[in-house]
Design an enzyme around this catalytic site. Structure first.
Site, PDB file in Angstrom:
ATOM      1  N   ASP A  47       0.817  -1.221   0.000  1.00 40.76           N
ATOM      2  CA  ASP A  47       0.000   0.000   0.000  1.00 40.76           C
ATOM      3  C   ASP A  47       0.849   1.270   0.000  1.00 40.76           C
ATOM      4  OD1 ASP A  47      -2.014  -1.860   0.262  1.00 40.76           O
ATOM      5  OD2 ASP A  47      -2.259  -1.539   2.422  1.00 40.76           O
ATOM      6  N   ARG A  79      -6.179  -0.561   0.347  1.00 41.05           N
ATOM      7  CA  ARG A  79      -7.002  -0.092   1.467  1.00 41.05           C
ATOM      8  C   ARG A  79      -7.358   1.384   1.287  1.00 41.05           C
ATOM      9  NH1 ARG A  79      -8.500  -3.408   4.945  1.00 41.05           N
ATOM     10  NH2 ARG A  79      -9.194  -1.753   6.348  1.00 41.05           N
TER      11      ARG A  79
END
Length: 215
Positions: free
Chosen positions: A30, A74
């Site tokens: 991420d 996310r």
């Protein structure tokens, strides 16, 4: 030496506070950790996602449809942006900026209408959407509202949701692709191999010099 993202390193810091000799190495596709410009796994995941996006352009072009590719990350859009730009996506939707379905429809209509008139212009589109991207008209899409040990719900489904919306609410044909955890697999690229060596060496230096509780 604890290697991971915010949850793993959060636990590592708690262990440090209890007196254990711990240092951390940032590792998450991420790329969403404070205090570092790079996290292990990001470059490899970008390469994997970029290849998937590129491969999606061929069937989309053959059938003149819209291909929606759901990318992990996310609540951070780094992976979607980097792989989307590298893979030649037409639209990239990220968590940091809520999107409008109607605006997406307008952009797609302009592209496909131009493609219908100009033989040298594409008659398809690839839309990359980060799993945490949120529409202005709704909430983040989740696979389940059940929370894990760290209090997170499982994100996912926004790609299929958008493809369904395109098929039923617009004149466009659409398909969705969800690479899911395959994005996190495979052999590491050269940047991750090199950064892994550098991070590992730095971690050992911190331990030897007793500079603990650091990343």
């Amino acid at each position: 030496v604890a290697m991971g993202g915010e949850d793993t390193l959060g636990v590592a810091f708690r262990l440090h506070e209890k007196g254990l000799p711990v240092v951390g190495v940032p590792k998450t596709i991420d790329k969403d950790l404070l205090g570092t410009d790079y996290t292990l796994g990001f470059d490899t995941a970008v390469r994997t996602c970029q290849e998937i996006i590129e491969r999606c352009r061929n069937p989309a072009g053959s059938h003149h449809w819209i291909q929606v590719v759901e990318i992990m990350g996310r609540h951070a859009g780094h992976l979607a942006i980097w792989s989307g730009v590298g893979g030649g996506a037409f639209i990239i939707l990220v968590p940091e900026s809520p999107f409008s379905f109607k605006h997406v429809e307008r952009l797609l209509a302009e592209r496909l209408e131009r493609g219908a008139k100009d033989r040298n212009y594409p008659r398809y589109a690839v839309v990359v959407v980060s799993e945490g991207a949120t529409p202005e008209e709704g909430e983040v899409v989740t696979v389940s509202q059940e929370k894990d040990a760290f209090g997170h719900v499982q994100l996912g489904g926004v790609g299929e949701s958008m493809a369904n919306w395109l098929r039923h609410e617009t004149p466009f044909e659409a398909r969705s692709v969800v690479p899911a955890h395959a994005q996190r697999g495979g052999p590491p690229g050269p940047i991750d191999r090199i950064m892994g060596t550098l991070f590992g060496s730095a971690a050992v230096d911190l331990l030897v010099n007793k500079r603990l509780g650091r990343m």
